[in-house]
Design an enzyme around this catalytic site. Sequence first.
Site, mmCIF file in Angstrom:
data_model
loop_
_atom_site.group_PDB
_atom_site.id
_atom_site.type_symbol
_atom_site.label_atom_id
_atom_site.label_comp_id
_atom_site.label_asym_id
_atom_site.label_seq_id
_atom_site.Cartn_x
_atom_site.Cartn_y
_atom_site.Cartn_z
ATOM 1 N N GLU A 99 -5.461 -6.459 -4.348
ATOM 2 C CA GLU A 99 -5.819 -5.387 -3.423
ATOM 3 C C GLU A 99 -5.895 -5.880 -1.981
ATOM 4 O OE1 GLU A 99 -6.168 -2.286 -6.346
ATOM 5 O OE2 GLU A 99 -5.876 -2.350 -4.195
ATOM 6 N N ARG B 67 -3.290 -4.063 0.572
ATOM 7 C CA ARG B 67 -3.942 -3.170 1.535
ATOM 8 C C ARG B 67 -4.124 -3.828 2.900
ATOM 9 N NH1 ARG B 67 -7.707 0.968 -1.550
ATOM 10 N NH2 ARG B 67 -7.071 0.602 -3.705
ATOM 11 N N ASP C 15 3.489 -2.226 -13.349
ATOM 12 C CA ASP C 15 4.352 -1.433 -12.477
ATOM 13 C C ASP C 15 4.965 -2.142 -11.279
ATOM 14 O OD1 ASP C 15 1.845 -1.676 -11.364
ATOM 15 O OD2 ASP C 15 1.453 0.455 -11.169
ATOM 16 N N GLU D 183 2.154 8.458 -6.459
ATOM 17 C CA GLU D 183 3.396 7.970 -7.074
ATOM 18 C C GLU D 183 4.461 9.049 -7.256
ATOM 19 O OE1 GLU D 183 0.332 5.120 -7.472
ATOM 20 O OE2 GLU D 183 0.332 7.175 -8.234
ATOM 21 N N THR E 42 3.803 -1.810 -2.030
ATOM 22 C CA THR E 42 3.290 -0.884 -3.038
ATOM 23 C C THR E 42 2.109 -0.067 -2.543
ATOM 24 O OG1 THR E 42 2.824 -0.752 -5.418
ATOM 25 C CG2 THR E 42 1.604 -2.408 -4.148
#
Length: 713
Positions: A337, A341, A470, A602, A688
């Site tokens: 994360e 981010r 993913d 998504e 992502t």
Amino acid sequence: FARDKTRLLSCHPAICFARRVDASERGKEEEGKTGARRSASDRRAAGIHTRSRAPAAPAQALTTSARDSETCFKELVIKLSMVFRKLPGVSASGMGLRLSQKFMFLLFLSGLVTLCFGALFFLPDSVRLKRIFLSKTEIQPVTVGSGSENDVREHLKRPKDQGMTSAKVEAGIKLKSQSRKPPVSYEATEVRLAGGKAQEDLNLSRSKTESASEKVTSSNHGANSDTFSYKKFRRCLFKPPLGRDSGRPADPQTNERREKVKEMMKFAWDNYKRYAWGKNELRPLTRNGHIGNIGASVVDSLDTLYIMGLMDEYNDAKEWVKTSLDLNSNGEASLFEVNIRYVGGLLSAYYLTGEELFKNKAVELGEKLLPAFNTPTGIPRGVINLGSGTSWSWGWASAGSSILAEFGTLHLEFVHLTELSSNPVYTEKVMNIRKLLNKIEKPHGLYPNFLSPVSGNWVQHHVSIGGLGDSFYEYLIKSYLMSDKTDDDAKKMYYTALEAIEANLVQKSPGGLTYMAEWRGGILDHKMGHLACFSGGMIGIGADDGAAEKRQHYLDLAAEITHTCHESYTPTKLGPEAFRFDSGAEATATRLSDRYYILRPEVIESYMYMWRLTHDPKYREWGWEAVEALEQHCRVESGFSGIRDVYTTSVSHDNMQQSFFLSETLKYLYLLFSDDDLLSLEDWVFNTEAHPLPIIRNSCLQDDATQEKTVSE
């Protein structure tokens, strides 16, 4: 037991030494009382030594030692007998245990101690317990899989960035099971409602910011020829990052829809700033911030605010990063994360604006992530203390394993960290991960979700294109595209994996819907998560670079998966966390625990990619359906909130405005209704978390450098 005194005493020298000291002390007391009557020779004969005299003769010392040892042993036996008498079945009249019983008792105790310490230090997920005993600053040596045994600190060559504020990160980003982007959140200060400005004024403000940034960067480059040149990078782009007219569409209806998305962003941001400034995320119903003071919503929103032309809001966010984003004190965070981010958000903000502040913060934070790679294989653990550098695996991860979607979602950001810092360690770390994955055997060509960072082997054979797996596949094709299509290893890994996915996971429902099932040790689970809906866009952007005979097939597959995900968006036009294709269900959440929607991006992400690839108007219509549903069901008085059940119109809100709603959901909607030259796919790839990172054109940068050198000479 009593006969074997020598062995017992040899095993307890500390006890006997203490006993000899006690005897010596008693001797000194006796000497003080009777010193007038005792001669020096008497004291020597008794084996009592003073500081001014040499020790007694060896024979005398041996005699005294034996006498003290005898006393020590007797005392030990008496104490042991008192303990044994209290045990069940032991006679109170004396030592009721036979020699064999005593031996077994001692053997049991030693085995228990060994077992406890073994569990503490050697089981897979024991790092958390080690922190109780080991210093927080202690860092284990690294053995990188490819053979490079590099201590992280030896690789760090910090850039000379005077005025760069160190940073503090607290716990606040906790990855939940099967959640690629879990909740993160914040608390309040002042109210600021900025009035709308003309687009020309916004462009002028942006132009001034970019011009000033280029001057600073050019100046720094002159001082250090190894420093990344922002000016060169901008010259190597095919199109301006914001397009000709900030991506404004010619069609009035489309532009009106785009402006509506911009208004949603401003509304969400203003309420965050009013009620949760500096916290991770906003709780819009209770009007306060969620846990954590590291501004996830601030950093995640930087590029969204900038590309939408919300310059006052962008400047507020930049000022917070400058004065309040502090990365120095202890705190626990998800490696994954923090990377997608914070590192991704700061890199994106730098490439869009040229502000050195963002580059320096990104590189500084990247350094703090490196100790997570200190494992025998070089596969990083999932959680890191950014202050001490200690890392460990998630408690819920099988046998202390690392997660495929976490250690496999670092490549884009780490390659750019090397590009900006001229430090090869970042690229070395992610390339080592790739080498290990290429080396180990893959069941049916698939990549399971759990890998041991100690042994480098798969822990269990669970394969998913949704949560836990993913973004690993996403970063393979995007690494190839970001390298200006020179990373052939990433290309081979991606298309080989895609073939295995098609052979084992892609299914057709009785109703004709194409979906991605999950694979558990050879058994299919006919479930598809909302997180897996990104795969329509992923397969679409990789279609052109596959085998010539499969290009149209890949584009069709991307369209079919995107259609399936759209079908799951009923009846509220918002989709559940997971939907199934068994027991007669068709893209429906059959379990109550799967019916929630937490503002995920998504499906909209795939709409945006498929629009740019095909210009089929249905994707914009589907996107507008999502906008209307968000307004109707998720907008509350003080922000946007997820809902608990997408199958009922009387919604119950979860009181959380996720930071990825600002970073991804609204950004993808804005791009969907913009012209294609706004963040053109010819120049940019999105990480992502939807942070745009530029394609690295080394040939252009090198030619530019050669030309500058020639002019200089």
